[in-house]
Design a protein around this motif. Structure first.
Motif, PDB file in Angstrom:
ATOM      1  N   ALA A  60       0.836  -1.208   0.000  1.00 41.67           N
ATOM      2  CA  ALA A  60       0.000   0.000   0.000  1.00 41.67           C
ATOM      3  C   ALA A  60       0.867   1.253   0.000  1.00 41.67           C
ATOM      4  CB  ALA A  60      -0.934  -0.010   1.203  1.00 41.67           C
ATOM      5  N   SER A  61       1.956   1.250   0.765  1.00 39.92           N
ATOM      6  CA  SER A  61       2.828   2.440   0.762  1.00 39.92           C
ATOM      7  C   SER A  61       3.500   2.604  -0.599  1.00 39.92           C
ATOM      8  CB  SER A  61       3.871   2.336   1.877  1.00 39.92           C
ATOM      9  OG  SER A  61       4.820   1.333   1.609  1.00 39.92           O
ATOM     10  N   ARG A  62       3.838   1.505  -1.255  1.00 43.60           N
ATOM     11  CA  ARG A  62       4.411   1.592  -2.607  1.00 43.60           C
ATOM     12  C   ARG A  62       3.398   2.132  -3.605  1.00 43.60           C
ATOM     13  NH1 ARG A  62       6.777  -4.320  -2.481  1.00 43.60           N
ATOM     14  NH2 ARG A  62       8.531  -3.972  -1.099  1.00 43.60           N
ATOM     15  N   GLU A  63       2.170   1.637  -3.516  1.00 39.32           N
ATOM     16  CA  GLU A  63       1.117   2.127  -4.416  1.00 39.32           C
ATOM     17  C   GLU A  63       0.888   3.622  -4.216  1.00 39.32           C
ATOM     18  OE1 GLU A  63      -0.807   0.606  -6.801  1.00 39.32           O
ATOM     19  OE2 GLU A  63       0.427  -1.185  -6.603  1.00 39.32           O
ATOM     20  N   GLY A  64       0.854   4.052  -2.964  1.00 37.12           N
ATOM     21  CA  GLY A  64       0.655   5.477  -2.689  1.00 37.12           C
ATOM     22  C   GLY A  64       1.806   6.321  -3.195  1.00 37.12           C
ATOM     23  N   ALA A  65       3.035   5.847  -2.981  1.00 38.24           N
ATOM     24  CA  ALA A  65       4.200   6.598  -3.457  1.00 38.24           C
ATOM     25  C   ALA A  65       4.227   6.650  -4.975  1.00 38.24           C
ATOM     26  CB  ALA A  65       5.484   5.956  -2.926  1.00 38.24           C
ATOM     27  N   ARG A  66       3.882   5.545  -5.610  1.00 36.13           N
ATOM     28  CA  ARG A  66       3.874   5.536  -7.074  1.00 36.13           C
ATOM     29  C   ARG A  66       2.825   6.500  -7.623  1.00 36.13           C
ATOM     30  NH1 ARG A  66       6.671   5.880 -11.114  1.00 36.13           N
ATOM     31  NH2 ARG A  66       5.746   5.087 -13.014  1.00 36.13           N
ATOM     32  N   ALA A  67       1.657   6.532  -6.966  1.00 37.00           N
ATOM     33  CA  ALA A  67       0.615   7.468  -7.405  1.00 37.00           C
ATOM     34  C   ALA A  67       1.061   8.915  -7.221  1.00 37.00           C
ATOM     35  CB  ALA A  67      -0.674   7.221  -6.630  1.00 37.00           C
ATOM     36  N   LYS A  72       2.397  13.842 -14.005  1.00 37.11           N
ATOM     37  CA  LYS A  72       1.088  14.256 -14.502  1.00 37.11           C
ATOM     38  C   LYS A  72       0.825  15.660 -14.000  1.00 37.11           C
ATOM     39  CE  LYS A  72      -1.799  12.454 -10.801  1.00 37.11           C
ATOM     40  NZ  LYS A  72      -2.960  11.664 -10.476  1.00 37.11           N
ATOM     41  N   SER A  73      -0.147  16.278 -14.581  1.00 38.47           N
ATOM     42  CA  SER A  73      -0.486  17.640 -14.182  1.00 38.47           C
ATOM     43  C   SER A  73      -1.973  17.685 -13.871  1.00 38.47           C
ATOM     44  CB  SER A  73      -0.137  18.610 -15.313  1.00 38.47           C
ATOM     45  OG  SER A  73      -0.403  19.930 -14.900  1.00 38.47           O
ATOM     46  N   PRO A  74      -2.381  18.118 -12.743  1.00 38.73           N
ATOM     47  CA  PRO A  74      -1.603  18.504 -11.564  1.00 38.73           C
ATOM     48  C   PRO A  74      -1.101  17.279 -10.813  1.00 38.73           C
ATOM     49  CG  PRO A  74      -3.927  18.691 -11.048  1.00 38.73           C
ATOM     50  CD  PRO A  74      -3.840  18.273 -12.491  1.00 38.73           C
ATOM     51  N   LYS A  75      -0.074  17.479 -10.004  1.00 34.88           N
ATOM     52  CA  LYS A  75       0.499  16.412  -9.192  1.00 34.88           C
ATOM     53  C   LYS A  75      -0.513  15.950  -8.153  1.00 34.88           C
ATOM     54  CE  LYS A  75       5.009  15.777  -9.854  1.00 34.88           C
ATOM     55  NZ  LYS A  75       5.609  14.491 -10.033  1.00 34.88           N
ATOM     56  N   ALA A  76      -0.378  14.704  -7.726  1.00 36.67           N
ATOM     57  CA  ALA A  76      -1.272  14.155  -6.700  1.00 36.67           C
ATOM     58  C   ALA A  76      -1.048  14.867  -5.375  1.00 36.67           C
ATOM     59  CB  ALA A  76      -1.012  12.663  -6.535  1.00 36.67           C
ATOM     60  N   THR A  77      -2.145  15.153  -4.700  1.00 35.77           N
ATOM     61  CA  THR A  77      -2.071  15.793  -3.395  1.00 35.77           C
ATOM     62  C   THR A  77      -1.931  14.741  -2.309  1.00 35.77           C
ATOM     63  OG1 THR A  77      -4.457  15.739  -3.060  1.00 35.77           O
ATOM     64  CG2 THR A  77      -3.548  17.680  -4.202  1.00 35.77           C
ATOM     65  N   SER A  78      -1.724  15.199  -1.101  1.00 35.81           N
ATOM     66  CA  SER A  78      -1.631  14.278   0.032  1.00 35.81           C
ATOM     67  C   SER A  78      -2.921  13.480   0.199  1.00 35.81           C
ATOM     68  CB  SER A  78      -1.324  15.065   1.310  1.00 35.81           C
ATOM     69  OG  SER A  78      -1.223  14.214   2.412  1.00 35.81           O
ATOM     70  N   ALA A  79      -4.064  14.128  -0.025  1.00 38.24           N
ATOM     71  CA  ALA A  79      -5.354  13.436   0.073  1.00 38.24           C
ATOM     72  C   ALA A  79      -5.495  12.367  -1.007  1.00 38.24           C
ATOM     73  CB  ALA A  79      -6.494  14.443  -0.024  1.00 38.24           C
ATOM     74  N   ASP A  80      -4.993  12.639  -2.211  1.00 35.97           N
ATOM     75  CA  ASP A  80      -5.036  11.646  -3.286  1.00 35.97           C
ATOM     76  C   ASP A  80      -4.215  10.408  -2.923  1.00 35.97           C
ATOM     77  OD1 ASP A  80      -6.610  13.366  -4.799  1.00 35.97           O
ATOM     78  OD2 ASP A  80      -4.880  14.206  -5.885  1.00 35.97           O
ATOM     79  N   ILE A  81      -3.037  10.647  -2.378  1.00 34.62           N
ATOM     80  CA  ILE A  81      -2.163   9.541  -1.981  1.00 34.62           C
ATOM     81  C   ILE A  81      -2.809   8.734  -0.859  1.00 34.62           C
ATOM     82  CG2 ILE A  81       0.082   8.987  -0.968  1.00 34.62           C
ATOM     83  CD1 ILE A  81       1.153  11.503  -2.440  1.00 34.62           C
ATOM     84  N   GLN A  82      -3.401   9.424   0.102  1.00 37.57           N
ATOM     85  CA  GLN A  82      -4.073   8.724   1.199  1.00 37.57           C
ATOM     86  C   GLN A  82      -5.237   7.892   0.690  1.00 37.57           C
ATOM     87  OE1 GLN A  82      -5.085  11.722   4.064  1.00 37.57           O
ATOM     88  NE2 GLN A  82      -2.983  11.906   4.825  1.00 37.57           N
TER      89      GLN A  82
END
Length: 152
Positions: A60-67, A72-82
């Motif tokens: 799960a931490s790898r998936e979040g870091a990869r996301a 891409k534009s815009p970059k993923a936010t902290s909420a997106d990663i969570q």
């Protein structure tokens, strides 16, 4: 007369002992070994579940870091990663009916090319009977994983 003397002699030597006594000894031995055997079997199951949940937290931490690091534009936010981490863990963790959500911490999200993104996932492990007993004796068991990837 001879057979009576032989039986008496054999009994004094312990030869030809009573089958009921032998069955009683086997029952006592089984009663002594059974708790240890059950503890070993349940311990194997408990550690297997813990290692599986640890692997899920790591993935799960790898998936979040990869996301978070994908170009891409815009970059993923902290909420997106969570959200990515929560979605992954909600469908893969073995919780046995106690739904606990992992804690996700991110640093470096939305960074520029080459800057690191760190995703930390922590999960309070409860497990089955032995896991709850261990938590009662030593405190809560927390599984955690950290993934660091460079932004693209």
């Amino acid at each position: 007369m001879r057979t009576i003397k032989r039986r008496a002699l054999n009994r004094s030597r312990g030869v030809g002992s009573n089958r009921a006594t032998q069955r009683g000894v086997a029952a006592v031995e089984f009663a002594l070994v059974l708790p240890i055997l059950l503890l070993v079997v349940f311990g194997i199951v408990e550690f297997g579940v813990a290692f599986y949940d640890k692997a899920v937290i790591t993935n799960a931490s790898r998936e979040g870091a990869r996301a978070g690091v994908v170009l891409k534009s815009p970059k993923a936010t902290s909420a997106d990663i969570q959200n990515v981490v929560q979605n992954y863990t909600s469908s893969h963790l073995l919780t046995f009916g106690t739904q606990r959500t992992p804690t996700v911490t991110t640093t470096g999200q939305g960074g520029t090319f080459g800057t690191p993104l760190t995703v930390t996932v922590s999960y309070p492990y409860t497990g089955l009977a032995l896991g709850q007993l261990a938590a009662a004796l030593s405190g809560q068991i927390t599984l955690s994983a950290v993934t660091v990837m460079n932004n693209e």
